[in-house]
Design a protein around this motif. Structure first.
Motif, PDB file in Angstrom:
ATOM      1  N   TRP A   1      -5.402   4.789   2.042  1.00 45.49           N
ATOM      2  CA  TRP A   1      -4.212   4.384   1.311  1.00 45.49           C
ATOM      3  C   TRP A   1      -4.599   3.953  -0.096  1.00 45.49           C
TER       4      TRP A   1
ATOM      5  N   SER B   1      -4.185   3.013  10.625  1.00 48.41           N
ATOM      6  CA  SER B   1      -5.039   2.643   9.494  1.00 48.41           C
ATOM      7  C   SER B   1      -5.363   1.157   9.521  1.00 48.41           C
TER       8      SER B   1
ATOM      9  N   VAL C   1       0.840  -1.191   0.000  1.00 51.23           N
ATOM     10  CA  VAL C   1       0.000   0.000   0.000  1.00 51.23           C
ATOM     11  C   VAL C   1       0.878   1.245   0.000  1.00 51.23           C
TER      12      VAL C   1
ATOM     13  N   ILE D   1       1.196   4.526   1.699  1.00 49.89           N
ATOM     14  CA  ILE D   1       0.812   5.291   2.882  1.00 49.89           C
ATOM     15  C   ILE D   1       2.092   5.565   3.674  1.00 49.89           C
TER      16      ILE D   1
ATOM     17  N   LEU E   1       0.428   3.985   9.079  1.00 49.49           N
ATOM     18  CA  LEU E   1       0.020   2.620   8.734  1.00 49.49           C
ATOM     19  C   LEU E   1      -0.674   1.889   9.883  1.00 49.49           C
TER      20      LEU E   1
END
Length: 115
Positions: A107, A20, A10, A12, A17
């Motif tokens: 993301w 999320s 991803v 981000i 992270l």
């Protein structure tokens, strides 16, 4: 024991992270039980399924290759259920988690490989 895995990448920032991932796990009815920063473990909220069918999710974050543009992770979802049917509870939860990872708005999914 049912066990399903996938790898995904991803876009981000690494510092965003973990929070999320927690949001994604909670959206899939999983609660965090262990967190080292590189390894997260969450379990399915009780009363959603019989005890042997409750799912545990493990996320391993590859910080060694993480950049500002990409973070790679491995997801393992498992339970004590024998996977006698292809559409078992663990598989349903794994599919739900994959959908949540793809659809998460904080993301950009770069790559996903189911194993």
């Amino acid at each position: 024991m049912a066990r399903y895995t996938c790898r995904f990448s991803v876009a981000i920032p690494l510092e965003h992270l973990e929070s999320s991932l927690m949001e994604v796990l909670e959206s899939c009815h999983l609660e965090m039980i262990y967190d080292t920063g590189e390894y997260l473990m969450a379990r399915e909220v009780p009363n959603r399924a019989p005890f042997p069918k409750l799912v545990t999710a493990e996320v391993l974050i590859d910080r060694t290759t993480a950049t500002a543009e990409e973070v790679r992770m491995n997801l393992v979802m498992k339970n004590e259920e024998l996977p006698l049917q292809t559409n078992n509870h663990c598989r349903q939860m794994f599919d739900l988690m994959q959908e949540a990872l793809v659809a998460y708005s904080q993301w950009q999914l770069l790559n996903k490989v189911a194993g």
